[in-house]
Write a protein that holds these residues in place. Structure first.
Motif, PDB file in Angstrom:
ATOM      1  N   PRO A  27      58.242  26.306   4.647  1.00 55.44           N
ATOM      2  CA  PRO A  27      59.039  25.834   4.082  1.00 55.44           C
ATOM      3  C   PRO A  27      60.245  27.243   3.626  1.00 55.44           C
ATOM      4  O   PRO A  27      59.110  27.720   2.701  1.00 55.44           O
ATOM      5  N   GLY A  28      60.782  27.573   3.419  1.00 56.56           N
ATOM      6  CA  GLY A  28      62.048  27.713   2.790  1.00 56.56           C
ATOM      7  C   GLY A  28      62.766  27.567   1.562  1.00 56.56           C
ATOM      8  O   GLY A  28      62.052  26.320   1.093  1.00 56.56           O
ATOM      9  N   GLU A  29      63.549  28.176   0.824  1.00 56.52           N
ATOM     10  CA  GLU A  29      64.253  27.747  -0.429  1.00 56.52           C
ATOM     11  C   GLU A  29      64.483  26.654  -0.671  1.00 56.52           C
ATOM     12  O   GLU A  29      65.614  26.696   0.376  1.00 56.52           O
ATOM     13  N   GLY A  30      64.161  25.819  -1.298  1.00 56.11           N
ATOM     14  CA  GLY A  30      64.454  24.292  -0.864  1.00 56.11           C
ATOM     15  C   GLY A  30      63.953  23.407  -0.450  1.00 56.11           C
ATOM     16  O   GLY A  30      64.862  22.085   0.015  1.00 56.11           O
ATOM     17  N   GLU A  31      63.070  23.721   0.421  1.00 58.83           N
ATOM     18  CA  GLU A  31      62.418  22.940   0.917  1.00 58.83           C
ATOM     19  C   GLU A  31      61.077  22.414   1.088  1.00 58.83           C
ATOM     20  O   GLU A  31      60.187  23.424   0.065  1.00 58.83           O
ATOM     21  N   VAL A  32      60.624  22.034   1.235  1.00 60.38           N
ATOM     22  CA  VAL A  32      59.143  21.146   1.130  1.00 60.38           C
ATOM     23  C   VAL A  32      57.849  20.910   2.149  1.00 60.38           C
ATOM     24  O   VAL A  32      58.638  20.712   3.761  1.00 60.38           O
ATOM     25  N   LEU A  33      56.690  21.014   2.166  1.00 61.02           N
ATOM     26  CA  LEU A  33      56.226  20.869   4.259  1.00 61.02           C
ATOM     27  C   LEU A  33      54.742  19.598   3.209  1.00 61.02           C
ATOM     28  O   LEU A  33      54.092  19.578   2.378  1.00 61.02           O
ATOM     29  N   VAL A  34      54.845  18.797   4.187  1.00 58.15           N
ATOM     30  CA  VAL A  34      54.421  17.426   3.354  1.00 58.15           C
ATOM     31  C   VAL A  34      53.150  17.184   4.816  1.00 58.15           C
ATOM     32  O   VAL A  34      54.255  17.229   6.257  1.00 58.15           O
ATOM     33  N   GLU A  35      52.024  17.166   4.870  1.00 56.49           N
ATOM     34  CA  GLU A  35      51.273  15.896   4.954  1.00 56.49           C
ATOM     35  C   GLU A  35      50.847  14.551   4.996  1.00 56.49           C
ATOM     36  O   GLU A  35      51.235  13.646   4.004  1.00 56.49           O
ATOM     37  N   SER A  36      51.755  13.449   6.558  1.00 63.40           N
ATOM     38  CA  SER A  36      51.476  12.430   6.527  1.00 63.40           C
ATOM     39  C   SER A  36      50.623  11.961   6.101  1.00 63.40           C
ATOM     40  O   SER A  36      49.309  12.589   6.815  1.00 63.40           O
ATOM     41  N   SER A  90      57.213  22.868  -7.928  1.00 65.44           N
ATOM     42  CA  SER A  90      55.676  22.702  -8.619  1.00 65.44           C
ATOM     43  C   SER A  90      56.137  21.435  -9.299  1.00 65.44           C
ATOM     44  O   SER A  90      55.271  21.060  -9.438  1.00 65.44           O
ATOM     45  N   SER A  91      56.779  21.242  -9.424  1.00 60.58           N
ATOM     46  CA  SER A  91      57.326  19.403  -9.779  1.00 60.58           C
ATOM     47  C   SER A  91      57.362  18.494  -8.425  1.00 60.58           C
ATOM     48  O   SER A  91      56.930  17.562  -8.571  1.00 60.58           O
ATOM     49  N   LEU A  92      57.083  18.691  -7.643  1.00 59.04           N
ATOM     50  CA  LEU A  92      56.526  18.387  -6.182  1.00 59.04           C
ATOM     51  C   LEU A  92      54.838  18.195  -5.579  1.00 59.04           C
ATOM     52  O   LEU A  92      54.614  17.420  -5.038  1.00 59.04           O
ATOM     53  N   LEU A  93      54.192  19.464  -5.566  1.00 61.32           N
ATOM     54  CA  LEU A  93      53.452  20.241  -5.751  1.00 61.32           C
ATOM     55  C   LEU A  93      52.294  19.100  -5.784  1.00 61.32           C
ATOM     56  O   LEU A  93      52.060  19.099  -7.342  1.00 61.32           O
ATOM     57  N   VAL A  97      55.240  11.022  -1.534  1.00 57.37           N
ATOM     58  CA  VAL A  97      56.398  11.017  -1.363  1.00 57.37           C
ATOM     59  C   VAL A  97      57.194  10.107   0.010  1.00 57.37           C
ATOM     60  O   VAL A  97      55.362  10.199   0.394  1.00 57.37           O
ATOM     61  N   PHE A  98      58.060   9.457  -0.499  1.00 58.57           N
ATOM     62  CA  PHE A  98      58.442   8.885   0.965  1.00 58.57           C
ATOM     63  C   PHE A  98      59.731   9.720   1.756  1.00 58.57           C
ATOM     64  O   PHE A  98      60.062  10.132   0.668  1.00 58.57           O
ATOM     65  N   CYS A  99      59.699   9.711   2.879  1.00 57.34           N
ATOM     66  CA  CYS A  99      61.083  10.301   3.465  1.00 57.34           C
ATOM     67  C   CYS A  99      61.107   9.608   4.772  1.00 57.34           C
ATOM     68  O   CYS A  99      60.274   9.194   5.179  1.00 57.34           O
ATOM     69  N   ALA A 112      65.966  17.613  -0.915  1.00 61.13           N
ATOM     70  CA  ALA A 112      66.544  16.327  -1.291  1.00 61.13           C
ATOM     71  C   ALA A 112      65.754  15.225  -0.862  1.00 61.13           C
ATOM     72  O   ALA A 112      66.296  14.181  -0.550  1.00 61.13           O
ATOM     73  N   ALA A 113      65.090  15.433   0.287  1.00 60.04           N
ATOM     74  CA  ALA A 113      64.964  14.242   1.458  1.00 60.04           C
ATOM     75  C   ALA A 113      63.660  13.726   1.140  1.00 60.04           C
ATOM     76  O   ALA A 113      64.083  12.403   2.270  1.00 60.04           O
ATOM     77  N   VAL A 114      63.069  13.972   0.221  1.00 59.85           N
ATOM     78  CA  VAL A 114      61.615  12.975  -0.038  1.00 59.85           C
ATOM     79  C   VAL A 114      62.004  12.652  -2.078  1.00 59.85           C
ATOM     80  O   VAL A 114      62.208  13.501  -2.388  1.00 59.85           O
ATOM     81  N   LEU A 115      61.315  11.444  -1.928  1.00 60.79           N
ATOM     82  CA  LEU A 115      61.480  10.796  -3.522  1.00 60.79           C
ATOM     83  C   LEU A 115      59.945  11.298  -3.798  1.00 60.79           C
ATOM     84  O   LEU A 115      59.428  10.186  -2.742  1.00 60.79           O
ATOM     85  N   PRO A 116      59.297  10.685  -4.492  1.00 62.20           N
ATOM     86  CA  PRO A 116      58.377  10.827  -4.955  1.00 62.20           C
ATOM     87  C   PRO A 116      57.855   8.963  -5.482  1.00 62.20           C
ATOM     88  O   PRO A 116      58.770   8.640  -6.113  1.00 62.20           O
TER      89      PRO A 116
END
Length: 338
Positions: A27-36, A90-93, A97-99, A112-116
């Motif tokens: 993931p780059g700046e402004g992106e997140v890596l999510v494990e389902s 850090s606010s999401l780590l 999250v729902f996506c 911005a595509a994920v919502l805690p």
């Protein structure tokens, strides 16, 4: 840049499903890596997608946010995923999250595509977020008021959610109608009255139709009282629907209104942009009653044959949950045995 591997479910002509390996960039700046952790099959829409029944005219309007490929051909599709953020701000780590992402074991998306998930909403129940958003939008379209007599035809996931939300309106008299008598138990657990079609109450102020069948929509017109509204929530893909509009439809001045989650009512859209509506929907899932809609989880590895089974015409599956890795079946919050 480092490259990671992921696996995703793809629909291929046949139709059939298969798991394919994909490469992910860090993931780059402004992106997140999510494990389902969990995803869900949205049975109504995904049945049409899996069996190649999407009209050419709707290819663009029906696209899911992170869809790859084309309808009625090889594609990756889905919009009900709950995962844990492995890399990001850090606010999401470490947060669940729902996506609106397809069935895939890990993915990289814009922050911005994920919502805690709100406190009190288990990860497994969170997969109902997109369906709950559809139900919220339908109630906005219908604008029910105190004391309304409301019929909901079709006891699938969306119909049950609509009925449960409507039943919380003071004085509302809500009936869930379905041809399957086994849905009576589900209705009781949600605190909603259930009736088979022959016993459904008439003279309703509002009727929501969610069954996906022409017969259900015809009955909705029968149950509607004079000058009442029928809210059509079913989408038929390439199928034609025949209605008896030459009988009492005009003399009773009935209104038939389409409701589609992608298009909020104009007076709502002005204030409910971004993810505000989805955040509302996720918050409503803190109610443990909605656990009753979740089927026992299947493993992600089994999804190719499970998808074919769940989307078959004979299936009576509600919300089929897909489990990734070694996630606990009930996520510690199961209410199904209640």
């Amino acid at each position: 840049m480092a490259v990671m591997q992921a696996r995703a479910f793809w629909r291929v002509p046949g139709p059939r499903g298969e798991l394919r390996q994909e490469s992910l960039a860090e993931p780059g700046e402004g992106e997140v890596l999510v494990e389902s952790r969990f995803s869900a099959i949205s049975r109504g829409t995904e049945s049409l997608v899996f069996h190649g029944r999407i009209p050419d005219s709707e290819y663009q309007r029906m696209r899911a946010p992170f869809q790859q490929g084309e309808f009625n051909d090889t594609l990756k599709y889905g919009y009900a995923n709950v995962g844990r953020v492995l890399k990001g701000p850090s606010s999401l780590l470490g947060r669940d999250v729902f996506c609106l992402f397809p069935h895939q074991d890990r993915y990289v998306v814009p922050e911005a595509a994920v919502l805690p998930l709100p406190d009190g909403v288990p990860a497994r129940r969170g997969v109902l977020g997109a369906n709950m958003e559809t139900a919220v939008n339908a109630l906005w379209d219908a604008a029910p008021v105190v004391g309304d007599r409301i019929g909901v035809i079709g006891a699938g996931v969306v119909g049950v959610l609509v009925a449960a939300l409507a039943a919380d309106i003071p004085g509302a008299d809500v009936t869930l109608v379905d041809i399957n008598p086994a849905r009576a138990r589900l209705a009781r657990r949600l605190g909603v009255r259930f009736r088979l079609p022959d016993d459904a109450p008439e003279n309703c102020d509002l009727v929501f139709h969610t069954s996906g069948s022409a017969a259900g929509l015809r009955q909705a017109l029968v149950l509607a009282g004079n000058e009442a509204r029928v809210i059509e929530m079913s989408w038929y893909g390439t199928r034609d629907v025949e209605l008896p509009l030459g009988q009492a439809f005009h003399s009773r001045r009935l209104s038939l209104l389409a409701s589609q989650v992608g298009h909020p009512r104009a007076d709502r859209a002005a204030r409910w942009g971004g993810q505000r509506r989805l955040a509302l929907a996720l918050g409503l899932l803190a109610d443990p009653r909605f656990e009753a809609l979740l089927e026992p989880s299947c493993a992600f590895e089994d999804l190719p044959w499970v998808m074919a089974s769940v989307t078959s015409p004979q299936s009576e599956t509600l919300c089929q949950v897909v489990r990734y890795g070694t996630q606990d079946e009930d996520d510690g919050h199961s209410e199904r045995s209640a």
